[in-house]
Design an enzyme around this catalytic site. Structure first.
Site, short mmCIF file in Angstrom:
data_model
loop_
_atom_site.label_atom_id
_atom_site.label_comp_id
_atom_site.label_asym_id
_atom_site.label_seq_id
_atom_site.Cartn_x
_atom_site.Cartn_y
_atom_site.Cartn_z
N ILE A 14 127.95 20.12 34.04
CA ILE A 14 126.82 20.78 34.70
C ILE A 14 127.20 22.18 35.13
CG2 ILE A 14 125.25 20.67 36.69
CD1 ILE A 14 125.57 17.62 36.60
N GLY A 20 137.72 23.56 39.54
CA GLY A 20 137.34 22.44 38.69
C GLY A 20 135.92 22.57 38.21
N LYS A 37 132.77 15.51 40.84
CA LYS A 37 133.43 16.81 40.95
C LYS A 37 134.88 16.61 40.57
CE LYS A 37 132.62 19.33 44.63
NZ LYS A 37 132.41 19.72 46.05
N ASP A 141 128.03 26.15 55.34
CA ASP A 141 127.79 26.81 54.06
C ASP A 141 126.41 26.42 53.52
OD1 ASP A 141 128.37 28.55 52.01
OD2 ASP A 141 129.46 27.07 50.81
#
Length: 446
Positions: A14, A20, A37, A141
């Site tokens: 994606i 990574g 992830k 964030d």
């Protein structure tokens, strides 16, 4: 038995980053579509590894319908790779949605934006006010790229890589992290900050959903910091309601203590109906899980949505009661101060009146000798000029040459004191009138 990399089939990548990539996968046991992830921790510094561990632990603890669900983690020590398995959000992220809107030259509907606001605020509430009694979690964030949508366009808050845990209410974070466009003024100024910093970032995010651009933009970070410190931004497009604009302006207030809390946002008239719908959906999901015999029953410690809603209302009422009590105490203190000032002004006015009376008395006493001397002069005129009459009081031994000067100086001193007393009486009268007006206003407010 722990999961292995072989238990999943990679479909496609994606996105990718410095450490990574994020890949869409299929679980072989039940063909469920997920994402993981893939992070290479071999090149990370010790502090970055600690941050990664914190993110994994947080994802395991945070269980909310509007937070990306954590499923599993796989550690490949041979290749120094960590896989964090999470739910797949088919709707993409809000950053891609904003980009599409810019290309298509269209704005998002206010109804959709309000739904995003309600679900995001509920997710933040679960972070800031942990239902299980855990420590406060700051996301730090919040930005469109970290907000995802599922197939039903429900919001999913993700990417807790920069999140920080505050152990108690008086804790304040101090580290400089986050995306500059959505940083709060206290972060820009490198000051201590708390959960109100997330409220600022949420306001920036929702502003961008409306205007399709952040509220503060610049060509470099220094100029951006100056604009954020100044806190001035354009109104969102007029297609959106004034209530939404007002709420965003409160969320983007420079003073963090004047920004609304998550509870205050959820109680606003704009979101009340949406929040009630979300609670009803959560209650329906809970009933479905309870009716499904194959799925384990939820733990006794987890509260039902109905109880959660009641607790939320109870917290709201307590907060309002506390605010009203504090306001009443402030008004009582203010009234006491006004009473003290009024008493002091009355005392000063009484002293001024006493001085005025003393002056009038002295003036009358001074007028009597003058009248007596005039009568004596008239008596001397009646005496024949051939005879000179001498009085015992007119001898040189009994005469006081400085008597007239002392009387004049005393008169001047009394006049000055009278003028000063009149001025003070006028000033005190004006002060008393202002205090009475303020006390009437306070009594009217109460």
């Amino acid at each position: 038995m722990p999961s292995r990399v072989e238990d999943y089939e990679v479909l496609y990548t994606i996105g990718s980053g410095s450490y990574g990539k994020c890949q869409k996968i299929r679980r072989k046991s039940d063909a469920k579509i997920l994402v993981w992830k893939e992070l290479d921790y071999g090149t990370m510094a010790e502090s970055e590894k600690q941050m990664l561990v914190s993110e994994v632990n947080l994802l395991r603890e945070l269980k909310h319908p509007n937070i990306v669900r954590y499923y599993d983690r796989i550690i490949d020590r041979t290749n120094t790779t960590l896989y964090i398995v999470m739910e797949h959000c088919e709707g993409g992220d809000l950053s891609s949605l904003i980009t599409r809107c810019i290309k298509e030259r269209r704005y998002l509907e206010e109804e959709f934006i309000m739904r995003v606001m309600a679900q995001l605020t509920l997710a933040l509430k679960d972070c800031h006010r942990r239902s299980n009694g855990g420590a406060t979690v700051l996301h730090r964030d919040l930005k469109p790229a970290n907000i995802f949508l599922d197939v039903k366009q429900n919001v999913k808050l993700g990417d807790f890589g920069l999140a920080r845990i505050l152990n108690h209410d008086t804790s304040f974070a101090k580290t400089f992290v986050g995306t500059p466009y959505y940083m709060s003024p206290e972060q820009i100024n490198r000051m201590s900050y708390n959960e109100k910093s997330d409220i600022w970032s949420l306001g920036c995010l929702l502003y961008e959903l409306c205007a399709l651009s952040p509220p503060f933009t610049a060509y470099n970070q220094k100029e951006l910091g100056e604009k954020i410190r100044e806190g001035k931004f354009r109104r969102i497009p007029y297609r959106y309601s004034e209530e939404l604009n007002t709420l965003l302006s409160r969320m983007l207030h420079l003073k963090d203590y004047l920004r609304p809390s998550v509870e205050s946002i959820l109680q606003s008239s704009l979101l009340a109906d949406l929040v009630a719908d979300e609670l009803r959906r959560a209650q329906a999901r809970h009933r479905r899980r309870s009716a499904d015999p194959e799925k384990p029953k939820p733990a006794e410690s987890s509260t039902t949505p109905t109880i959660a809603a009641l607790r939320l209302k109870e917290q709201v009422l307590r907060h309002r009661e506390k605010a009203l009590k504090e306001r009443e105490e402030r008004l009582e203190q203010r009234e006491q101060e006004l009473c003290v000032r009024e008493r002091l002004s009355n005392e000063k006015l009484a002293r001024a009146e006493s001085l005025l009376k003393s002056y009038n008395l002295v003036k009358q006493q001074k007028a009597l000798p003058l009248l007596y001397s005039n009568e004596m002069d008239e008596g001397e005129e009646n005496v024949s000029p051939g005879k000179k009459v001498h009085f015992a009081g007119e001898s040189k031994e009994n005469q006081r040459p400085d008597q007239k000067q002392s009387v004049k100086s005393q008169e001047l001193g009394l006049k000055k004191r009278l003028q000063a007393a009149n001025m003070r009486a006028q000033a005190l009268g004006e002060v008393e009138r202002l205090y009475q007006l303020k006390s009437w206003q306070i009594l009217g407010i109460r």
